[in-house]
Design a protein around this motif. Structure first.
Motif, PDB file in Angstrom:
ATOM      1  N   VAL A   5      48.652  48.448  59.845  1.00  0.00           N
ATOM      2  CA  VAL A   5      49.537  48.079  58.739  1.00  0.00           C
ATOM      3  C   VAL A   5      48.924  46.845  58.104  1.00  0.00           C
ATOM      4  O   VAL A   5      48.454  45.946  58.804  1.00  0.00           O
ATOM      5  N   GLU A   6      48.916  46.801  56.777  1.00  0.00           N
ATOM      6  CA  GLU A   6      48.386  45.646  56.069  1.00  0.00           C
ATOM      7  C   GLU A   6      49.459  45.088  55.152  1.00  0.00           C
ATOM      8  O   GLU A   6      49.989  45.796  54.294  1.00  0.00           O
ATOM      9  N   LEU A   7      49.798  43.816  55.358  1.00  0.00           N
ATOM     10  CA  LEU A   7      50.765  43.125  54.514  1.00  0.00           C
ATOM     11  C   LEU A   7      50.024  42.142  53.624  1.00  0.00           C
ATOM     12  O   LEU A   7      49.296  41.277  54.125  1.00  0.00           O
ATOM     13  N   TRP A   8      50.211  42.273  52.319  1.00  0.00           N
ATOM     14  CA  TRP A   8      49.639  41.307  51.398  1.00  0.00           C
ATOM     15  C   TRP A   8      50.669  40.212  51.200  1.00  0.00           C
ATOM     16  O   TRP A   8      51.818  40.487  50.828  1.00  0.00           O
ATOM     17  N   VAL A   9      50.268  38.997  51.469  1.00  0.00           N
ATOM     18  CA  VAL A   9      51.181  37.863  51.458  1.00  0.00           C
ATOM     19  C   VAL A   9      50.736  36.834  50.424  1.00  0.00           C
ATOM     20  O   VAL A   9      49.547  36.719  50.126  1.00  0.00           O
ATOM     21  N   PRO A  10      51.701  36.064  49.882  1.00  0.00           N
ATOM     22  CA  PRO A  10      51.330  35.063  48.876  1.00  0.00           C
ATOM     23  C   PRO A  10      50.764  33.777  49.472  1.00  0.00           C
ATOM     24  O   PRO A  10      50.141  32.994  48.762  1.00  0.00           O
ATOM     25  N   ASP A  11      50.958  33.549  50.778  1.00  0.00           N
ATOM     26  CA  ASP A  11      50.492  32.315  51.410  1.00  0.00           C
ATOM     27  C   ASP A  11      50.023  32.647  52.827  1.00  0.00           C
ATOM     28  O   ASP A  11      50.838  32.844  53.734  1.00  0.00           O
ATOM     29  N   LEU A  12      48.703  32.720  53.002  1.00  0.00           N
ATOM     30  CA  LEU A  12      48.142  33.123  54.291  1.00  0.00           C
ATOM     31  C   LEU A  12      48.525  32.165  55.413  1.00  0.00           C
ATOM     32  O   LEU A  12      48.913  32.596  56.487  1.00  0.00           O
ATOM     33  N   ASP A  13      48.421  30.873  55.167  1.00  0.00           N
ATOM     34  CA  ASP A  13      48.730  29.908  56.224  1.00  0.00           C
ATOM     35  C   ASP A  13      50.165  30.064  56.723  1.00  0.00           C
ATOM     36  O   ASP A  13      50.417  30.053  57.924  1.00  0.00           O
ATOM     37  N   ARG A  14      51.097  30.234  55.805  1.00  0.00           N
ATOM     38  CA  ARG A  14      52.500  30.422  56.179  1.00  0.00           C
ATOM     39  C   ARG A  14      52.685  31.724  56.963  1.00  0.00           C
ATOM     40  O   ARG A  14      53.388  31.764  57.961  1.00  0.00           O
ATOM     41  N   ALA A  15      52.012  32.783  56.523  1.00  0.00           N
ATOM     42  CA  ALA A  15      52.117  34.077  57.213  1.00  0.00           C
ATOM     43  C   ALA A  15      51.513  34.013  58.611  1.00  0.00           C
ATOM     44  O   ALA A  15      52.050  34.611  59.541  1.00  0.00           O
ATOM     45  N   VAL A  16      50.427  33.279  58.768  1.00  0.00           N
ATOM     46  CA  VAL A  16      49.805  33.156  60.087  1.00  0.00           C
ATOM     47  C   VAL A  16      50.756  32.451  61.051  1.00  0.00           C
ATOM     48  O   VAL A  16      50.873  32.841  62.214  1.00  0.00           O
TER      49      VAL A  16
END
Length: 127
Positions: A5-16
């Motif tokens: 599954v691939e989620l495109w997120v607006p803020d990588l650091d926050r998603a990590v």
């Protein structure tokens, strides 16, 4: 078997911070890392969060619109669900349906429903 599954997120650091903690607490291991993304793996399945350069500007993810509503993960029992529910706010997650927790899915369904800062929902179900 689901491959990935691939989620495109607006803020990588926050998603990590949020997804990395959640997946790690459920036994997923870090898998891949590159400038715009990270992935975690459990068995043969992996999940990607990516701040893609091809991401279109706009209002962002809305789980109530057509498309992905949520991802559901199995936990190793009620204690694991309770641990996730208790620790989630410190890692960027908000408890959904708190008035019905842990039976928001019905009386025979023990789970926690969470939403991250970007509007993605995750359900963690007692397996």
């Amino acid at each position: 078997m689901l491959h990935h599954v691939e989620l495109w997120v607006p803020d990588l650091d926050r998603a990590v911070v949020s997804w990395g903690w959640l997946l790690g607490s459920l036994g997923w291991e870090p898998y891949q890392e590159w400038a715009a993304g990270r992935s975690w793996r459990l068995g043969e399945t992996y999940l990607v969060v990516e701040e893609s350069p091809a991401l279109r500007p706009g209002a962002g993810h809305d789980r109530m619109r057509p498309g992905l509503n949520h991802l559901a993960f199995r936990a190793r029992g009620r204690e694991a669900v309770d641990a996730v529910a208790g620790d989630a706010p410190a890692h960027g997650w908000t408890l959904l349906f708190p008035e019905r927790h842990p039976h928001a899915g019905g009386p025979g369904h023990y789970a926690v429903y969470l939403e991250d800062a970007d509007g993605f929902e995750a359900e963690v179900v007692a397996g």
